[in-house]
Design an enzyme around this catalytic site. Structure first.
Site, PDB file in Angstrom:
ATOM      1  CB  CYS A   2      49.181 -12.309 -28.117  1.00  0.00           C
ATOM      2  SG  CYS A   2      48.305 -13.577 -29.031  1.00  0.00           S
ATOM      3  NE  ARG A  27      47.629  -7.085 -25.346  1.00  0.00           N
ATOM      4  CZ  ARG A  27      48.022  -6.054 -26.084  1.00  0.00           C
ATOM      5  NH1 ARG A  27      48.066  -4.862 -25.571  1.00  0.00           N
ATOM      6  NH2 ARG A  27      48.364  -6.212 -27.329  1.00  0.00           N
ATOM      7  CD1 TRP A  74      42.119 -15.726 -26.150  1.00  0.00           C
ATOM      8  CD2 TRP A  74      41.944 -15.172 -28.304  1.00  0.00           C
ATOM      9  NE1 TRP A  74      40.823 -15.952 -26.544  1.00  0.00           N
ATOM     10  CE2 TRP A  74      40.682 -15.627 -27.853  1.00  0.00           C
ATOM     11  CE3 TRP A  74      42.076 -14.770 -29.627  1.00  0.00           C
ATOM     12  CZ2 TRP A  74      39.565 -15.677 -28.681  1.00  0.00           C
ATOM     13  CZ3 TRP A  74      40.966 -14.827 -30.453  1.00  0.00           C
ATOM     14  CH2 TRP A  74      39.725 -15.274 -29.980  1.00  0.00           C
ATOM     15  CG  ASN A  98      51.196  -9.954 -29.794  1.00  0.00           C
ATOM     16  OD1 ASN A  98      51.431 -11.004 -29.212  1.00  0.00           O
ATOM     17  ND2 ASN A  98      51.063  -8.791 -29.180  1.00  0.00           N
ATOM     18  N   GLY A  99      49.718 -11.585 -33.739  1.00  0.00           N
ATOM     19  CA  GLY A  99      49.273 -11.452 -35.129  1.00  0.00           C
ATOM     20  C   GLY A  99      49.116 -12.811 -35.779  1.00  0.00           C
ATOM     21  CD  GLU A 477      28.390   3.190 -37.618  1.00  0.00           C
ATOM     22  OE1 GLU A 477      27.330   3.681 -37.209  1.00  0.00           O
ATOM     23  OE2 GLU A 477      29.494   3.423 -37.096  1.00  0.00           O
ATOM     24  CE  LYS A 481      30.872   6.657 -36.896  1.00  0.00           C
ATOM     25  NZ  LYS A 481      30.375   5.669 -35.985  1.00  0.00           N
ATOM     26  CG  HIS A 500      10.094   1.519 -53.119  1.00  0.00           C
ATOM     27  ND1 HIS A 500       8.956   1.128 -53.776  1.00  0.00           N
ATOM     28  CD2 HIS A 500      10.883   0.421 -53.072  1.00  0.00           C
ATOM     29  CE1 HIS A 500       9.037  -0.148 -54.091  1.00  0.00           C
ATOM     30  NE2 HIS A 500      10.209  -0.603 -53.669  1.00  0.00           N
ATOM     31  CE  LYS A 599      33.480   7.476 -27.509  1.00  0.00           C
ATOM     32  NZ  LYS A 599      33.194   7.008 -28.877  1.00  0.00           N
TER      33      LYS A 599
HETATM   34  C1  F6R Z   1      28.327   7.669 -33.486  1.00  0.00           C
HETATM   35  C2  F6R Z   1      28.254   7.501 -32.053  1.00  0.00           C
HETATM   36  C3  F6R Z   1      26.924   7.616 -31.402  1.00  0.00           C
HETATM   37  C4  F6R Z   1      26.811   6.609 -30.260  1.00  0.00           C
HETATM   38  C5  F6R Z   1      25.504   6.826 -29.488  1.00  0.00           C
HETATM   39  C6  F6R Z   1      25.340   5.797 -28.401  1.00  0.00           C
HETATM   40  O1  F6R Z   1      29.627   7.518 -33.954  1.00  0.00           O
HETATM   41  O2  F6R Z   1      29.241   7.314 -31.408  1.00  0.00           O
HETATM   42  O3  F6R Z   1      25.881   7.452 -32.319  1.00  0.00           O
HETATM   43  O4  F6R Z   1      26.843   5.326 -30.804  1.00  0.00           O
HETATM   44  O5  F6R Z   1      25.524   8.102 -28.907  1.00  0.00           O
HETATM   45  O6  F6R Z   1      26.378   5.861 -27.473  1.00  0.00           O
HETATM   46  P1  F6R Z   1      26.652   4.658 -26.490  1.00  0.00           P
HETATM   47  O7  F6R Z   1      27.100   3.525 -27.315  1.00  0.00           O
HETATM   48  O8  F6R Z   1      27.700   5.167 -25.565  1.00  0.00           O
HETATM   49  O9  F6R Z   1      25.367   4.353 -25.790  1.00  0.00           O
END
Ligand code: F6R
Length: 604
Positions: A2, A27, A74, A98-99, A477, A481, A500, A599
């Site tokens: 929303c 959104r 929404w 919202n919420g 994951e 991280k 194992h 990124k």
């Molecule tokens: C970890 C991370 C990377 C991406 C990977 C794929 O935090 O961001 O492992 O997930 O480089 O990137 P995309 O999703 O942009 O294909």
């Protein structure tokens, strides 16, 4: 999710509210409404559907006034119908929200017992009644608002008009963001900087628990305890509004907190709230023999979680492969397969190459991407968008949960298309999914406990993550991280694999993070934990209340809300992200731009 706009202005307000709401269309929403103060009285206009439907209503019945509020909704509680559209009115109070208010049912009973009647099915209307009732005994609107907020459990951002208060809009936030905009002799509130973008770039982000009164003189902000506070003002250009850190220290911290919104917005593309049907636009899974997911890093873990769901719910054979391996393996894919690339950026070189490889061989391709203008989005036969908004932190958080949310909805759609579930089961599953934003907000509530644990983990050289079922990819994951932003060596394992080999690593210096909701596999994971404790290992267990009751002695517990296993990966993701984040902060690492990482990885 929303959207909210509130204006204390000097020009006619209706068109300006509409202008702002149009900017919030991205959104996702299913109804919209506006209200304005006209000679001390509040008038409102609402419509189901798109903003143009609301514009048509306004053309029939224009709305005067220079002070007003607007909302795009929404649906969460109550179908998308005009009676459930915001603003909601009770007595002197008209408001947008919202919420999700968690204790709305008990509040509604209390208010009904006093003779109040309700016009909608929403949780929001309860807030309007509660504030209206409070105004009867506490005439000061701000004091009455504070007393009202103290009764609410859950998440909210609010915009409020009070009959008779000609020059006032009040706002409040907890769990959902709200900003204040300073104009020239005018004031604004909005659900984000984009909402007030047409009018001003002088923005103040409210802190958690803050409430505010805006009038022609400016803004008066109060913290959760009701004390007057000042919050810093920032200049935010409309283009930058989508990528602002707000009051957060890092983008990653903000993006973890953005997840309820990001998932809700994403889910709105895959769930029809009227019919409770899940949608897979462009693909008929009944005609798919095999799903081949290709992705890298975090996106591949989203794919691994999806495999559990596509196989369990839809009985659809599913394989997940790291794109860099897939492209060189020369896999044997039959023509009936659907190749699904999962990627935040839509530009990752290996994932793109895998997608192209499939396309060249005549395999149907789909791309589940967050960047809708990306190469993958353009080249795939079918685009499945996620709506996480721009993700700036290099470590993926909200893009990941948005991928899992979309994939879960797609698995439900596949199950229905393949005749593996009926409409009632589909509705049960989509209703569960619509609960996800609220549950993620709840799991973020363990932040303080996680921060305390992080101080301890920051001293470790190695950390192990364990999980079973769909919690196994989440363990992978969690380890990814932690290593990418804190530079601590971490590995994720399926808990059953411990014996194992990895158990050789267990000693008192190696913390073990166990992700264990109280599901059918809990007992088995608990046995693995006992094996670890017997060898001097230190365990942090992320679990729900039932799991905590059965925690082996000596285990430190982080509580997440109890939920159905289908949505557990979404609900349990935030605690592992927060743990990595606070360990990295503790170590003074560059959280948003970790060393050696980019990124978007557009090279092999
Ligand atoms: C970890 C991370 C990377 C991406 C990977 C794929 O935090 O961001 O492992 O997930 O480089 O990137 P995309 O999703 O942009 O294909």
């Amino acid at each position: 999710m929303c959207g909210i706009i509130g204006i204390v202005g000097v020009e006619p307000v209706a068109d300006r509210l509409i202008d702002s709401l149009k900017r919030l269309e991205y959104r996702g929403y299913d109804s919209a409404g506006v209200a304005a103060m006209v000679d001390g009285h509040v008038e409102r206009r609402r419509a189901q559907g798109k903003i143009r439907a609301l514009e048509a209503v306004l053309a029939q019945e224009p709305l005067a006034g220079t002070v007003g509020i607007g909302h795009t909704r929404w649906a969460t509680h109550g179908a998308p119908a005009e009676r459930n559209a915001h603003p909601h009115t009770a007595g002197r109070v008209t408001l947008v929200h919202n919420g999700i208010i968690e204790n709305y049912a008990e509040l509604r009973e209390e208010l009904r017992a006093e003779g109040r009647s309700f016009q909608s099915d929403t949780d929001t209307e309860v807030i309007a009644h509660l504030l209206d009732r409070t105004l009867e005994t506490i005439p000061d609107p701000l004091k009455a608002l504070k007393a009202t907020l103290d009764r609410l459990t859950g998440a909210y951002a609010l915009g409020i008009l009070v009959q008779g208060e000609k020059d006032l809009v009040m706002g409040a936030r907890r769990g959902s963001p709200l900003v204040v905009g300073h104009g020239r002799g005018e004031m604004f509130i909005g659900s984000d900087a984009l909402a007030v973008g047409p009018f001003t770039n002088r923005i103040v982000y409210l802190d958690e628990g803050d409430f505010v009164a805006i009038d022609h003189q400016g803004a008066r902000i109060f913290d959760a305890a009701g004390q007057p506070v000042t919050r810093p003002e920032r200049m935010v250009s409309p283009a930058a509004a989508l990528v602002e850190k707000g009051n957060y220290r890092h983008f990653m911290e903000k993006e973890i907190h953005d997840q309820p919104e990001a998932c809700q917005h994403t889910l709105s593309a895959y769930i029809d709230p009227v019919t409770a049907a899940a949608k897979a636009p462009g693909v008929d899974f009944a005609k798919v023999d095999k799903l081949q997911i290709v992705a890298c890093g975090t996106a591949s873990y989203a794919g691994m979680i999806a495999r559990y769901l596509f196989e369990r719910l839809a009985d659809l054979p599913c394989e997940v492969e790291i794109a860099s391996e897939f492209r060189y393996r020369r896999p044997a894919l039959a023509p009936g397969a659907l190749a699904l690339a999962v990627s935040q950026s839509g530009e990752t070189a290996d994932t793109l190459a895998a997608l192209r490889w499939c396309k060249e061989r005549g395999i149907q391709t789909a791309a589940l991407v967050n960047n809708h203008e990306s190469t993958m989005a353009r080249e795939a036969d079918v685009l499945f968008p996620t709506h996480a908004g721009p993700e700036i932190g290099v470590a993926s958080t909200k893009a990941f949960t948005s991928q899992v949310a979309a994939l879960t909805a797609l698995a439900v759609a596949a199950a229905r298309q393949r005749g593996r579930i009926d409409a009632a089961e589909e509705a049960r599953l989509t209703t569960l999914l619509m609960e996800v934003p609220r549950l993620i907000a709840q799991s973020i509530g363990a932040e303080d406990e996680i921060k305390a644990i992080a101080a301890d983990i920051a001293r470790a050289r190695d950390v192990l993550y364990l999980g079973r079922g769909a919690m196994y990819p989440l363990a992978l994951e969690g380890a990814l991280k932690l290593k990418e932003i804190s530079y601590i060596h971490a590995e994720g394992y399926a808990a059953g694999e411990l014996k194992h080999g990895p158990i050789a690593l267990v000693d008192e210096a190696t913390p073990i993070i166990v992700i264990a909701p109280s599901d059918e596999l809990f007992e088995k994971t608990a046995s693995n934990m006992s094996e670890v404790i017997a060898r001097g290992g230190r365990i942090v267990m992320i679990t729900d209340e039932a799991g905590a009751r059965h925690a082996p002695e000596g285990v430190r517990v982080v509580l997440a809300p109890a939920c159905d296993p289908v949505i557990a990966p979404l609900v349990f993701a935030a605690p592992i992200q927060l743990l990595a984040y606070y360990v990295a902060v503790q170590k003074g690492a560059d959280v948003d731009q970790p060393r050696n990482l980019a990124k978007s990885v557009t090279v092999e």
